[in-house]
Motif scaffolding. Structure first.
Motif, PDB file in Angstrom:
ATOM      1  N   ASP A 198     104.673   9.271 -27.567  1.00  0.00           N
ATOM      2  CA  ASP A 198     103.928   8.538 -28.574  1.00  0.00           C
ATOM      3  C   ASP A 198     102.816   9.390 -29.165  1.00  0.00           C
ATOM      4  N   GLU A 199     102.221  10.167 -28.276  1.00  0.00           N
ATOM      5  CA  GLU A 199     101.065  10.947 -28.713  1.00  0.00           C
ATOM      6  C   GLU A 199     101.452  12.371 -29.096  1.00  0.00           C
ATOM      7  N   ALA A 200     102.753  12.651 -29.112  1.00  0.00           N
ATOM      8  CA  ALA A 200     103.218  14.007 -29.393  1.00  0.00           C
ATOM      9  C   ALA A 200     102.705  14.478 -30.742  1.00  0.00           C
ATOM     10  N   LYS A 201     102.201  15.702 -30.738  1.00  0.00           N
ATOM     11  CA  LYS A 201     101.754  16.291 -32.001  1.00  0.00           C
ATOM     12  C   LYS A 201     102.689  17.447 -32.318  1.00  0.00           C
ATOM     13  N   LEU A 202     103.560  17.198 -33.292  1.00  0.00           N
ATOM     14  CA  LEU A 202     104.526  18.231 -33.625  1.00  0.00           C
ATOM     15  C   LEU A 202     103.860  19.302 -34.484  1.00  0.00           C
ATOM     16  N   ALA A 203     104.012  20.534 -34.044  1.00  0.00           N
ATOM     17  CA  ALA A 203     103.454  21.657 -34.793  1.00  0.00           C
ATOM     18  C   ALA A 203     104.458  22.793 -34.739  1.00  0.00           C
ATOM     19  N   LEU A 204     104.242  23.813 -35.565  1.00  0.00           N
ATOM     20  CA  LEU A 204     105.138  24.963 -35.502  1.00  0.00           C
ATOM     21  C   LEU A 204     104.739  25.803 -34.304  1.00  0.00           C
ATOM     22  N   ILE A 205     105.652  25.952 -33.379  1.00  0.00           N
ATOM     23  CA  ILE A 205     105.315  26.735 -32.192  1.00  0.00           C
ATOM     24  C   ILE A 205     106.340  27.825 -31.942  1.00  0.00           C
ATOM     25  N   ASP A 206     105.886  28.833 -31.227  1.00  0.00           N
ATOM     26  CA  ASP A 206     106.755  29.934 -30.831  1.00  0.00           C
ATOM     27  C   ASP A 206     107.245  29.617 -29.421  1.00  0.00           C
ATOM     28  N   LEU A 207     108.531  29.327 -29.300  1.00  0.00           N
ATOM     29  CA  LEU A 207     109.075  28.917 -27.999  1.00  0.00           C
ATOM     30  C   LEU A 207     108.928  30.002 -26.938  1.00  0.00           C
ATOM     31  N   ARG A 208     108.857  31.258 -27.395  1.00  0.00           N
ATOM     32  CA  ARG A 208     108.739  32.340 -26.412  1.00  0.00           C
ATOM     33  C   ARG A 208     107.460  32.198 -25.595  1.00  0.00           C
ATOM     34  N   GLU A 209     106.396  31.754 -26.276  1.00  0.00           N
ATOM     35  CA  GLU A 209     105.118  31.565 -25.570  1.00  0.00           C
ATOM     36  C   GLU A 209     105.237  30.438 -24.551  1.00  0.00           C
ATOM     37  N   VAL A 210     105.873  29.343 -24.982  1.00  0.00           N
ATOM     38  CA  VAL A 210     106.033  28.189 -24.079  1.00  0.00           C
ATOM     39  C   VAL A 210     106.865  28.593 -22.870  1.00  0.00           C
ATOM     40  N   VAL A 211     107.960  29.328 -23.125  1.00  0.00           N
ATOM     41  CA  VAL A 211     108.840  29.756 -22.037  1.00  0.00           C
ATOM     42  C   VAL A 211     108.076  30.664 -21.080  1.00  0.00           C
ATOM     43  N   ALA A 212     107.323  31.618 -21.630  1.00  0.00           N
ATOM     44  CA  ALA A 212     106.570  32.555 -20.791  1.00  0.00           C
ATOM     45  C   ALA A 212     105.593  31.796 -19.896  1.00  0.00           C
ATOM     46  N   SER A 235     112.907  38.676 -32.038  1.00  0.00           N
ATOM     47  CA  SER A 235     112.357  37.953 -33.183  1.00  0.00           C
ATOM     48  C   SER A 235     113.026  36.592 -33.283  1.00  0.00           C
ATOM     49  N   LEU A 236     112.213  35.566 -33.303  1.00  0.00           N
ATOM     50  CA  LEU A 236     112.768  34.209 -33.341  1.00  0.00           C
ATOM     51  C   LEU A 236     112.029  33.365 -34.372  1.00  0.00           C
ATOM     52  N   PRO A 237     112.730  32.423 -34.996  1.00  0.00           N
ATOM     53  CA  PRO A 237     112.032  31.508 -35.904  1.00  0.00           C
ATOM     54  C   PRO A 237     111.129  30.566 -35.101  1.00  0.00           C
ATOM     55  N   PHE A 238     110.233  29.914 -35.812  1.00  0.00           N
ATOM     56  CA  PHE A 238     109.417  28.881 -35.181  1.00  0.00           C
ATOM     57  C   PHE A 238     110.260  27.630 -34.991  1.00  0.00           C
ATOM     58  N   VAL A 239     109.799  26.746 -34.122  1.00  0.00           N
ATOM     59  CA  VAL A 239     110.408  25.417 -34.029  1.00  0.00           C
ATOM     60  C   VAL A 239     109.294  24.396 -34.164  1.00  0.00           C
ATOM     61  N   ARG A 240     109.680  23.189 -34.602  1.00  0.00           N
ATOM     62  CA  ARG A 240     108.674  22.136 -34.723  1.00  0.00           C
ATOM     63  C   ARG A 240     108.712  21.306 -33.444  1.00  0.00           C
ATOM     64  N   ALA A 241     107.659  21.399 -32.658  1.00  0.00           N
ATOM     65  CA  ALA A 241     107.643  20.695 -31.371  1.00  0.00           C
ATOM     66  C   ALA A 241     106.203  20.545 -30.897  1.00  0.00           C
ATOM     67  N   ASP A 242     106.048  19.794 -29.826  1.00  0.00           N
ATOM     68  CA  ASP A 242     104.754  19.655 -29.190  1.00  0.00           C
ATOM     69  C   ASP A 242     104.754  20.607 -27.999  1.00  0.00           C
ATOM     70  N   ALA A 243     103.806  21.533 -27.992  1.00  0.00           N
ATOM     71  CA  ALA A 243     103.810  22.593 -26.975  1.00  0.00           C
ATOM     72  C   ALA A 243     103.718  22.022 -25.559  1.00  0.00           C
ATOM     73  N   THR A 244     102.878  20.998 -25.370  1.00  0.00           N
ATOM     74  CA  THR A 244     102.708  20.420 -24.036  1.00  0.00           C
ATOM     75  C   THR A 244     104.008  19.764 -23.573  1.00  0.00           C
ATOM     76  N   LEU A 245     104.604  18.994 -24.491  1.00  0.00           N
ATOM     77  CA  LEU A 245     105.863  18.325 -24.138  1.00  0.00           C
ATOM     78  C   LEU A 245     106.977  19.337 -23.912  1.00  0.00           C
ATOM     79  N   ALA A 246     106.979  20.400 -24.724  1.00  0.00           N
ATOM     80  CA  ALA A 246     108.006  21.434 -24.570  1.00  0.00           C
ATOM     81  C   ALA A 246     107.868  22.083 -23.196  1.00  0.00           C
ATOM     82  N   ALA A 247     106.636  22.329 -22.770  1.00  0.00           N
ATOM     83  CA  ALA A 247     106.396  22.917 -21.454  1.00  0.00           C
ATOM     84  C   ALA A 247     106.868  21.953 -20.358  1.00  0.00           C
TER      85      ALA A 247
END
Lengths: 372, 135
Positions: A198-212, A235-247
């Motif tokens: 509900d509180e997810a804030k979708l932003a452009l994030i680099d998944l590599r950072e989340v994965v790391a 090199s990867l495109p951005f994705v639209r996601a919430d970094a906390t939720l992605a983690a």
């Protein structure tokens, strides 16, 4: 009769030269005839060749066409105008046939693909509907349980307040309260997860950072018996996601993989790559694929089918709520991403998540530029 | 003595909340629906209304709006345990307790409390809203 002289005149001429001449004339005539015949035959042969070759060629090609081979071209070289025209017409017809045939083949193939696709979609839809039903049920149950827990907790904790520290029922009442609090936590898990969404804030994030980051956290928690390998694109495109939720999502998948390996020796492989992936209507879309593969015990098809259902668990009571992967599914949905599972008993399991790709990483400043 | 009206369609919840607050020295009455609550408030004023959100007919959010309009001095605490409130199909983002409680707050509730809660939490919340103790 002696006296009678008989005069005898013999007239004659040498016929030999004449005969010779006749012979000669005859021979000449015969030669001439033979010559004419030879020429005539030669002409006939040549003519028939010029006629029959292209006709044979036409015949061969038309036979090939009638037996379904449209690929042979009609290369008929002939000086005979009518035949040439016939060949050109036939070649045009063959071309037309090839076109029609190709179009038909393509249509058939298309139909076959769309049939397979439709079946797949129907399966996905059924699966989704079941998840929705269970989800609705789960949240309804959560509400009911919360209502039931109110009197249990309030009456028990006030009863405890009334009892002296040494009173006999105290220990039992404390256990009632502890059990009620545990029930509250289980329900909270379902609802907390929804609140996070509900509180997810979708932003452009680099998944590599989340994965790391998730990997760093996980490597601290994981036992050394588990080897971790990564395959991450530069090199990867951005994705639209919430970094906390992605983690949260990644940690759930890592934990799941780790538990599938039962703490035994195993390998956890993680990857990130750019990929074109068919969406619901079968159109290829730019995606960033995150995959995680374990060498754990794997699952059978029946288990894979139900894996995202809330409260579905193969673990024994107390070892898991059965919410982990339904949480994963919920998060994936909230990102507009999709998830796929492949599993084989005794080999391991792979989860793939396809995040919609937004823009290339090289983009600086204005992120709306150069959409992939 | 501060007067509290507890509104919940679940008798067990009503009774338990009333029991705890009675013991804490409040004068507590109960109502089983929003309609009942409005009628009760018209008869006897209250300082605080504690209302459930998910109730049949008139839901808690509508009840709060109505109470705020008719009895602007009454303080309100909203309580909810989540569920499928007004949701006919599964929407992960629509089933959250906080979503209801947030809408309760928007409607004018002074405090929101998630079910289930312990007696200490309940009493502290009541004190806070009534401005007793730490204001």
């Amino acid at each position: 009769m002696h006296g009678n002289r008989r005069a005898e005149l013999r007239l004659g001429f040498d016929e030999q030269p004449t005969e010779e001449r006749i012979q000669l004339a005859l021979t000449r005539m015969l030669w001439l005839l033979a010559g004419y015949l030879a020429v005539a035959i030669a002409i006939a042969i040549i003519l028939s060749h010029r006629l029959s070759r292209p006709i044979q060629r036409l015949q061969a090609v038309s036979r090939a066409i009638s037996s379904g081979d449209y690929t042979r071209a009609l290369n008929v070289n002939t000086g005979i105008r009518e035949l040439h025209e016939l060949a050109v017409d036939l070649e045009a017809m063959r071309h037309e046939l090839v076109g029609v045939n190709d179009r038909l083949q393509a249509k058939i193939k298309e139909k076959e693909i769309s049939e397979v696709r439709r079946e797949e979609l129907q399966k996905q839809l059924r699966h989704r509907q079941r998840l929705e039903t269970v989800g609705t049920l789960a949240s309804g149950i959560a509400h009911e349980i919360n209502n039931v827990l109110v009197p249990i907790i309030l009456f028990t904790d006030t009863a405890l307040q009334d009892l002296s520290p040494s009173a006999a029922p105290r220990a039992n009442l404390e256990r009632v309260l502890a059990a009620a609090r545990r029930a509250k936590d289980v329900v909270k898990k379902i609802l907390t997860f929804s609140r996070e969404l509900d509180e997810a804030k979708l932003a452009l994030i680099d998944l590599r950072e989340v994965v790391a980051e998730a990997l760093h956290l996980f490597s601290v928690l994981a036992p050394p018996t588990i080897e971790i390998r990564t395959e991450i694109d530069e090199s990867l495109p951005f994705v639209r996601a919430d970094a906390t939720l992605a983690a949260h999502l990644l940690m759930n998948l890592f934990t799941n993989a780790y538990q599938a390996m039962e703490g035994a020796k195993g390998m956890l492989m993680i990857g990130l790559r750019y990929q074109e992936h068919a969406d619901e209507s079968g159109i290829l879309q730019p995606r960033v694929e995150f995959w995680v593969r374990d060498t754990g015990r794997g699952m059978d098809a029946a288990t894979v089918e139900r894996i995202f259902e809330p409260f579905f668990t193969t673990r024994s009571v107390g070892q898991g709520t059965g919410l982990g992967l339904s949480v994963v599914h919920g998060i994936v949905e909230s990102f507009g991403a999709s998830i796929a599972v492949e599993s084989k008993i005794g080999v391991g399991t792979t989860f793939r998540i396809f995040f919609p790709a937004v823009a290339r990483l090289e983009v600086t400043g204005d992120l709306t530029a150069s959409v992939v | 003595m501060q007067r509290i009206l507890v509104v919940d369609d679940e008798p067990d919840v009503r009774d338990a909340v009333k029991y705890v607050l009675d013991r804490a020295g409040y004068s507590v009455r109960t109502a089983e629906s929003a309609m009942d609550a409005l009628a009760e408030l018209a008869r006897n004023p209250a300082d605080l209304v504690i209302t459930d959100i998910i109730m049949p007919q008139i839901n808690g959010v509508e009840a709060i709006e109505a109470i705020r309009k008719a009895f602007p001095a009454v303080r309100i605490i909203a309580i909810s345990g989540g569920g499928n409130f007004g949701v006919t199909e599964y929407q992960p983002t629509a089933i959250t307790t906080t979503a209801y409680l947030a809408s309760a707050e928007k409607a004018g509730a002074h405090l929101v409390l998630t079910k289930p809660f312990e007696s200490v939490e309940l009493i502290r919340s009541v004190e806070q809203v009534l401005g007793i103790g730490h204001a």
